[in-house]
Design an enzyme around this catalytic site. Structure first.
Site, short mmCIF file in Angstrom:
data_model
loop_
_atom_site.label_atom_id
_atom_site.label_comp_id
_atom_site.label_asym_id
_atom_site.label_seq_id
_atom_site.Cartn_x
_atom_site.Cartn_y
_atom_site.Cartn_z
N TRP A 119 0.82 -1.22 0.00
CA TRP A 119 0.00 0.00 0.00
C TRP A 119 0.85 1.26 0.00
O TRP A 119 0.55 2.22 -0.70
CB TRP A 119 -1.01 -0.01 1.15
CG TRP A 119 -2.03 -1.08 0.96
CD1 TRP A 119 -2.19 -2.21 1.71
CD2 TRP A 119 -3.01 -1.17 -0.09
NE1 TRP A 119 -3.19 -2.98 1.19
CE2 TRP A 119 -3.72 -2.37 0.10
CE3 TRP A 119 -3.35 -0.36 -1.18
CZ2 TRP A 119 -4.76 -2.78 -0.75
CZ3 TRP A 119 -4.38 -0.76 -2.02
CH2 TRP A 119 -5.08 -1.95 -1.81
N ASP A 190 -1.28 6.90 6.28
CA ASP A 190 -2.40 6.09 5.83
C ASP A 190 -2.71 5.09 6.93
O ASP A 190 -2.05 4.07 7.06
CB ASP A 190 -2.01 5.38 4.52
CG ASP A 190 -3.05 4.35 4.08
OD1 ASP A 190 -4.10 4.22 4.75
OD2 ASP A 190 -2.81 3.67 3.07
N LYS A 214 -12.47 -1.22 7.53
CA LYS A 214 -11.77 -2.12 8.44
C LYS A 214 -12.18 -1.82 9.89
O LYS A 214 -12.80 -2.64 10.54
CB LYS A 214 -10.27 -2.03 8.26
CG LYS A 214 -9.85 -2.43 6.84
CD LYS A 214 -8.48 -1.93 6.49
CE LYS A 214 -8.21 -1.89 5.01
NZ LYS A 214 -8.39 -3.15 4.30
N1 PMP Z 1 -4.14 1.57 2.33
C1 PMP Z 1 -4.18 0.49 3.13
C2 PMP Z 1 -3.24 0.41 4.28
C3 PMP Z 1 -5.10 -0.52 2.87
O1 PMP Z 1 -5.13 -1.61 3.66
C4 PMP Z 1 -5.98 -0.40 1.78
C5 PMP Z 1 -7.03 -1.44 1.47
N2 PMP Z 1 -6.87 -2.67 1.91
C6 PMP Z 1 -5.89 0.73 0.97
C7 PMP Z 1 -4.97 1.70 1.29
C8 PMP Z 1 -6.79 0.92 -0.22
O2 PMP Z 1 -8.06 1.14 0.22
P1 PMP Z 1 -9.28 1.28 -0.78
O3 PMP Z 1 -9.48 -0.05 -1.41
O4 PMP Z 1 -10.40 1.66 0.13
O5 PMP Z 1 -8.97 2.33 -1.76
#
Ligand code: PMP
Length: 379
Positions: A119, A190, A214
């Site tokens: 991520w 994030d 989450k």
């Molecule tokens: N950042 C992190 C740390 C995540 O775990 C996730 C999704 N699992 C995301 C970003 C992306 O999130 P989204 O699918 O809601 O765009």
């Protein structure tokens, strides 16, 4: 299926009929049962209005009260002062991967991205579409071959970066920063997969964002906590109004229709958290739940968690089985034992158990009991 197998299945089904299902999915993740029950109870008639909360105007007094209460609850839970605006925005954390550099990476500015997993890498890649990115690859392997975070003293820093972005909890790799990095520019995090699970000092951050699915509520909404001072460093020229953080703050996240149902469910989750004792209690439980699982994994070499001890996540715990060929059997038997969502991310394989706030101690105990039984059977 032969006759004996059928009997075995029927016996198992009888035994497990009244057992709750524990959902270890990384996201969209389990929501607290009392929250879902309340949402169900008031689905058709919210607050005596005779209609659903989904059906009322976001401009109505009733909805505004709900929205304000949700914000106040989150402020109380995370101890957020007035120097930060709290936004309830459409979309996922991925939208913020763009919205942040779009606002901050103008005119040769440098964004520093500390990356140690999927991520944070994605955030850096997106940042580079809008300006200069200085990436600090902070992922390494320790002597035992476990993934670890490079010591901060060995990072090659970008002295003049306008911001430093990092991901305190990497959901796929199952890694946690035990510290907040120092930053000369704005500190941006994030927190999609760790928000509200442990105490943090919000005042140390300039911008925190977290997708809801989450620890907050259903997918489709992202919370952004942004220091109002940071608006001064942002350039909104040429940006669509909905991506303008200052405007969003000015309009209470209601430039357009916000994700009203997700916001409502988040407010119920916040109430539930407050009733349980808030973030301090979640932190206590997170330590307890994760150590129960790590302890089980470490008993011998049947299971293995490939992360250095100091960098292990409390929220997402990947583990591999000594014998890969047992993976499908593990998943199938876990499902029969009402333990679901344990498949590892497709990019890393193995298993992963996500222990967000709504996962109870009973759920973790059930998983650990299952893992020990499975090991006795196949170890
Ligand atoms: N950042 C992190 C740390 C995540 O775990 C996730 C999704 N699992 C995301 C970003 C992306 O999130 P989204 O699918 O809601 O765009």
């Amino acid at each position: 299926m032969n006759f004996l197998e059928m009997l075995r299945k029927m016996a198992l089904a009888r035994k497990t009929m009244n057992k709750p299902t524990f959902n270890f999915c990384a996201g969209p993740a389990a929501l607290p049962k009392p929250v879902l029950a309340q949402a169900q109870a008031e689905l058709l008639d919210w607050h005596g209005l005779g209609i659903s909360v989904m059906e009322i105007s976001h401009r109505s007094a009733e909805y505004k009260a709900l929205a304000e209460k949700a914000e106040a609850s989150l402020r109380a839970l995370m101890n957020i002062g007035d120097e930060h605006a709290v936004l309830f925005l459409h979309g996922g954390a991925t939208h913020q991967f763009s919205n942040i550099p779009m606002s901050l990476l103008g005119q040769g500015a440098i964004g520093e991205y500390i990356t140690n997993g999927m991520w944070s890498k994605k955030a850096a890649v997106e940042g580079a579409r809008f300006g200069n990115v200085h990436e600090i690859d902070a992922l390494s392997l320790d002597a035992e071959g476990n993934r670890s975070i490079v010591d901060a003293d060995n990072w090659r820093r970008a002295e003049s970066a306008i911001f430093t972005h990092y991901t305190p909890n990497e959901t796929i790799e199952g890694m946690r920063f035990a510290f907040a990095p120092e930053s000369k520019g704005a500190l941006i995090a994030d927190m999609s997969s760790c928000i509200l699970s442990e105490k943090i000092d919000v005042s140390a951050f300039d911008l925190i964002y977290a997708g809801a699915q989450k620890n907050i509520g259903p997918a489709g909404m992202t919370i952004v906590i942004v220091k109002r001072d940071l608006f001064e460093k942002m350039s909104f020229d040429g940006l669509p109004k909905v991506f303008n953080y200052r405007e969003q703050a000015k309009h209470g996240s209601m430039i357009n229709t916000p994700p009203t149902y997700a916001w409502y469910l988040a407010s119920l989750v916040f109430d539930w958290l407050i009733e349980l004792g808030g973030v301090a209690e979640m932190e206590r439980r997170s330590h307890l739940k994760s150590s129960m699982l790590y302890q089980c994994i470490e008993e011998d070499d049947f299971y293995r968690n490939p992360i250095a001890t100091a960098d292990r996540s409390m929220m997402n715990i990947p583990f591999i089985l000594k014998d890969d060929s047992l993976n499908p059997i593990f998943i199938e038997q876990a499902r029969e034992a009402h333990l679901v969502g344990l498949e590892g991310h497709r990019s890393v394989g193995g298993m992963r158990a996500s222990l967000y706030n709504s996962m109870s101690l009973e759920g973790v105990q059930a998983l650990v009991d299952f893992m020990r039984t499975f090991k006795r059977q196949f170890g």
